[in-house]
Design a protein around this motif. Structure first.
Motif, mmCIF file in Angstrom:
data_model
loop_
_atom_site.group_PDB
_atom_site.id
_atom_site.type_symbol
_atom_site.label_atom_id
_atom_site.label_comp_id
_atom_site.label_asym_id
_atom_site.label_seq_id
_atom_site.Cartn_x
_atom_site.Cartn_y
_atom_site.Cartn_z
ATOM 1 N N SER A 28 67.748 -9.881 52.668
ATOM 2 C CA SER A 28 67.631 -9.936 51.212
ATOM 3 C C SER A 28 66.254 -9.550 50.677
ATOM 4 O O SER A 28 65.972 -9.776 49.506
ATOM 5 N N PHE A 29 65.388 -8.926 51.510
ATOM 6 C CA PHE A 29 64.021 -8.692 51.043
ATOM 7 C C PHE A 29 63.987 -7.807 49.802
ATOM 8 O O PHE A 29 63.193 -8.031 48.887
ATOM 9 N N LEU A 30 64.865 -6.787 49.735
ATOM 10 C CA LEU A 30 64.844 -5.890 48.586
ATOM 11 C C LEU A 30 65.405 -6.579 47.348
ATOM 12 O O LEU A 30 64.835 -6.471 46.258
ATOM 13 N N LEU A 31 66.495 -7.304 47.512
ATOM 14 C CA LEU A 31 67.059 -8.049 46.390
ATOM 15 C C LEU A 31 66.086 -9.116 45.910
ATOM 16 O O LEU A 31 65.942 -9.326 44.698
ATOM 17 N N ASP A 32 65.406 -9.784 46.816
ATOM 18 C CA ASP A 32 64.425 -10.804 46.422
ATOM 19 C C ASP A 32 63.318 -10.182 45.575
ATOM 20 O O ASP A 32 62.877 -10.762 44.569
ATOM 21 N N ARG A 33 62.859 -9.002 45.974
ATOM 22 C CA ARG A 33 61.799 -8.325 45.220
ATOM 23 C C ARG A 33 62.289 -7.961 43.825
ATOM 24 O O ARG A 33 61.575 -8.163 42.828
ATOM 25 N N VAL A 34 63.517 -7.431 43.750
ATOM 26 C CA VAL A 34 64.069 -7.041 42.452
ATOM 27 C C VAL A 34 64.294 -8.268 41.573
ATOM 28 O O VAL A 34 64.010 -8.246 40.374
ATOM 29 N N GLY A 59 74.374 -11.192 45.571
ATOM 30 C CA GLY A 59 73.553 -12.391 45.726
ATOM 31 C C GLY A 59 73.383 -12.994 44.344
ATOM 32 O O GLY A 59 74.348 -13.166 43.611
ATOM 33 N N ALA A 60 72.164 -13.288 43.972
ATOM 34 C CA ALA A 60 71.885 -13.836 42.647
ATOM 35 C C ALA A 60 70.614 -13.216 42.108
ATOM 36 O O ALA A 60 69.589 -13.214 42.778
ATOM 37 N N ALA A 61 70.704 -12.692 40.876
ATOM 38 C CA ALA A 61 69.536 -12.069 40.251
ATOM 39 C C ALA A 61 68.818 -13.019 39.309
ATOM 40 O O ALA A 61 67.674 -12.758 38.941
ATOM 41 N N LEU A 62 69.483 -14.104 38.904
ATOM 42 C CA LEU A 62 68.896 -15.025 37.929
ATOM 43 C C LEU A 62 68.643 -16.380 38.564
ATOM 44 O O LEU A 62 69.485 -16.886 39.318
ATOM 45 N N GLY A 88 81.309 -10.050 22.551
ATOM 46 C CA GLY A 88 80.343 -10.801 21.756
ATOM 47 C C GLY A 88 80.058 -12.194 22.251
ATOM 48 O O GLY A 88 79.765 -13.088 21.447
ATOM 49 N N SER A 89 80.098 -12.406 23.571
ATOM 50 C CA SER A 89 79.977 -13.763 24.112
ATOM 51 C C SER A 89 78.655 -14.042 24.813
ATOM 52 O O SER A 89 78.375 -15.191 25.163
ATOM 53 N N LEU A 90 77.799 -13.026 24.994
ATOM 54 C CA LEU A 90 76.639 -13.194 25.867
ATOM 55 C C LEU A 90 75.341 -12.792 25.177
ATOM 56 O O LEU A 90 75.306 -11.849 24.392
ATOM 57 N N ASP A 91 74.269 -13.516 25.515
ATOM 58 C CA ASP A 91 72.924 -13.147 25.055
ATOM 59 C C ASP A 91 72.251 -12.177 26.016
ATOM 60 O O ASP A 91 71.371 -11.412 25.621
ATOM 61 N N LEU A 92 72.659 -12.240 27.287
ATOM 62 C CA LEU A 92 71.967 -11.480 28.329
ATOM 63 C C LEU A 92 72.952 -11.080 29.417
ATOM 64 O O LEU A 92 73.781 -11.890 29.848
ATOM 65 N N VAL A 93 72.857 -9.819 29.867
ATOM 66 C CA VAL A 93 73.594 -9.354 31.043
ATOM 67 C C VAL A 93 72.585 -8.705 31.983
ATOM 68 O O VAL A 93 71.773 -7.873 31.562
ATOM 69 N N VAL A 94 72.622 -9.104 33.253
ATOM 70 C CA VAL A 94 71.759 -8.502 34.259
ATOM 71 C C VAL A 94 72.611 -7.963 35.401
ATOM 72 O O VAL A 94 73.759 -8.382 35.600
ATOM 73 N N SER A 95 72.034 -7.049 36.147
ATOM 74 C CA SER A 95 72.685 -6.527 37.347
ATOM 75 C C SER A 95 71.593 -6.007 38.268
ATOM 76 O O SER A 95 70.704 -5.280 37.831
ATOM 77 N N ALA A 96 71.652 -6.379 39.541
ATOM 78 C CA ALA A 96 70.614 -5.984 40.492
ATOM 79 C C ALA A 96 71.234 -5.277 41.690
ATOM 80 O O ALA A 96 72.105 -5.833 42.370
ATOM 81 N N LEU A 97 70.810 -4.041 41.918
ATOM 82 C CA LEU A 97 71.198 -3.251 43.091
ATOM 83 C C LEU A 97 72.711 -3.132 43.218
ATOM 84 O O LEU A 97 73.279 -3.277 44.304
ATOM 85 N N ALA A 98 73.372 -2.834 42.097
ATOM 86 C CA ALA A 98 74.835 -2.774 42.104
ATOM 87 C C ALA A 98 75.405 -1.601 41.319
ATOM 88 O O ALA A 98 76.383 -0.998 41.737
ATOM 89 N N LEU A 99 74.824 -1.277 40.175
ATOM 90 C CA LEU A 99 75.437 -0.283 39.297
ATOM 91 C C LEU A 99 75.440 1.120 39.891
ATOM 92 O O LEU A 99 76.177 1.988 39.426
ATOM 93 N N GLN A 100 74.643 1.358 40.945
ATOM 94 C CA GLN A 100 74.675 2.673 41.581
ATOM 95 C C GLN A 100 76.014 2.938 42.263
ATOM 96 O O GLN A 100 76.336 4.083 42.587
ATOM 97 N N PHE A 101 76.817 1.890 42.471
ATOM 98 C CA PHE A 101 78.120 2.048 43.106
ATOM 99 C C PHE A 101 79.270 2.084 42.087
ATOM 100 O O PHE A 101 80.438 2.018 42.468
#
Length: 277
Positions: A28-34, A59-62, A88-101
């Protein structure tokens, strides 16, 4: 997913490989850094987010406890890209190391935009086209030498300008894109490949090679990698390019561009003021 989006990735296989990596003990070193960088970027935003969603992160980005609610959208084992987020339900959306797929990235961004409240934020990190460029070059050269051909290993990737345009097309305001490059060193190419398996990040292109690589090809690949991309101490370099995307759901409080003709001083008058009298 739209009817015109090409199917580039076997997302069912991606889900299987990520699940296998998680069971075996993920690297998880790359995900941890991100995730650390994502936390820093969110702290730089001068507002509170109550309801958040994490889309497809392996994993978990937040960090837990910072938000009143965090909804995790996991990879669908059947390869479906419908996120199932309420409009219209969210204040924040994140995604880490996933959208490239994503096979239909414009469609996924549009879903996220609809799920955000006014003045809601998307913050995402995905791998860019220079990721593992050393490994790809070594494999391509080895396959060409040993087997007389090269199998597909690289999916089409958008550049920063294209990604900014995709954010605007999806309806995001104030889109921003930037790049971070991470160079990791390994004793040899096989150690890198082991880490990629533990990340669940091996080749999932639909048009990928389906037969096992020859031992001679793998051996030659490692030799080429060491010849071209080793430091003086013999360790090899591996590049990971991380592209950051952010955009806001439109809101009247946000900075707006001036309307044509609304400037209080004309360019002609400004130029006249600079001319000698």
């Amino acid at each position: 997913m739209t009817d015109t989006a090409p199917i580039l990735f076997d997302r069912r296989l991606l889900a299987q490989r990520q699940a296998r990596a998680h069971t075996a003990g993920p690297e998880s070193f790359l995900l941890d850094r991100v995730a650390e960088e994502m936390d820093d970027r969110l702290h730089a935003v001068l507002r509170d987010f109550q309801s958040a969603a994490d889309v497809w992160t392996p994993g978990a980005a937040l960090p837990p406890g910072r938000f009143a609610s965090i909804q995790h959208v996991d990879l669908d084992a059947a390869g479906n890209e419908a996120l199932g987020l309420a409009p219209g339900s969210l204040d924040l959306v994140v995604s880490a190391l996933a959208l490239q797929f994503a096979n239909d990235l414009p469609g996924v961004l549009a879903q996220i935009r609809r799920a955000l409240k006014p003045d809601g934020l998307l913050l995402a990190a995905l791998t860019g086209g220079d990721t593992l460029m050393e490994l790809r070059e070594a494999f391509a050269t080895a396959e060409a030498e040993v087997e007389g051909g090269v199998s597909p290993r690289v999916a089409p990737t958008a550049d920063l300008r294209d990604l900014g345009a995709l954010l605007q097309r999806a309806g995001f305001a104030l889109p921003v894109t930037d790049v971070d490059r991470v160079v990791v060193r390994y004793d040899h190419a096989f150690a890198l490949m082991q880490d990629l398996r533990r990340m669940g990040a091996t080749n999932v292109l639909i048009e990928r090679r389906k037969t096992p690589l020859r031992r001679a090809t793998l051996t030659r690949m490692a030799q080429i990698y060491a010849e071209r991309f080793a430091d003086p101490d013999g360790r090899i370099r591996a590049t990971f390019e991380i592209i950051w995307l952010s955009g806001w759901s439109p809101h009247e409080s946000q900075q707006q561009p001036l309307k044509p003709g609304s400037a209080k001083a004309s360019l002609e008058e400004a130029v006249k003021g600079l001319l000698p009298k």
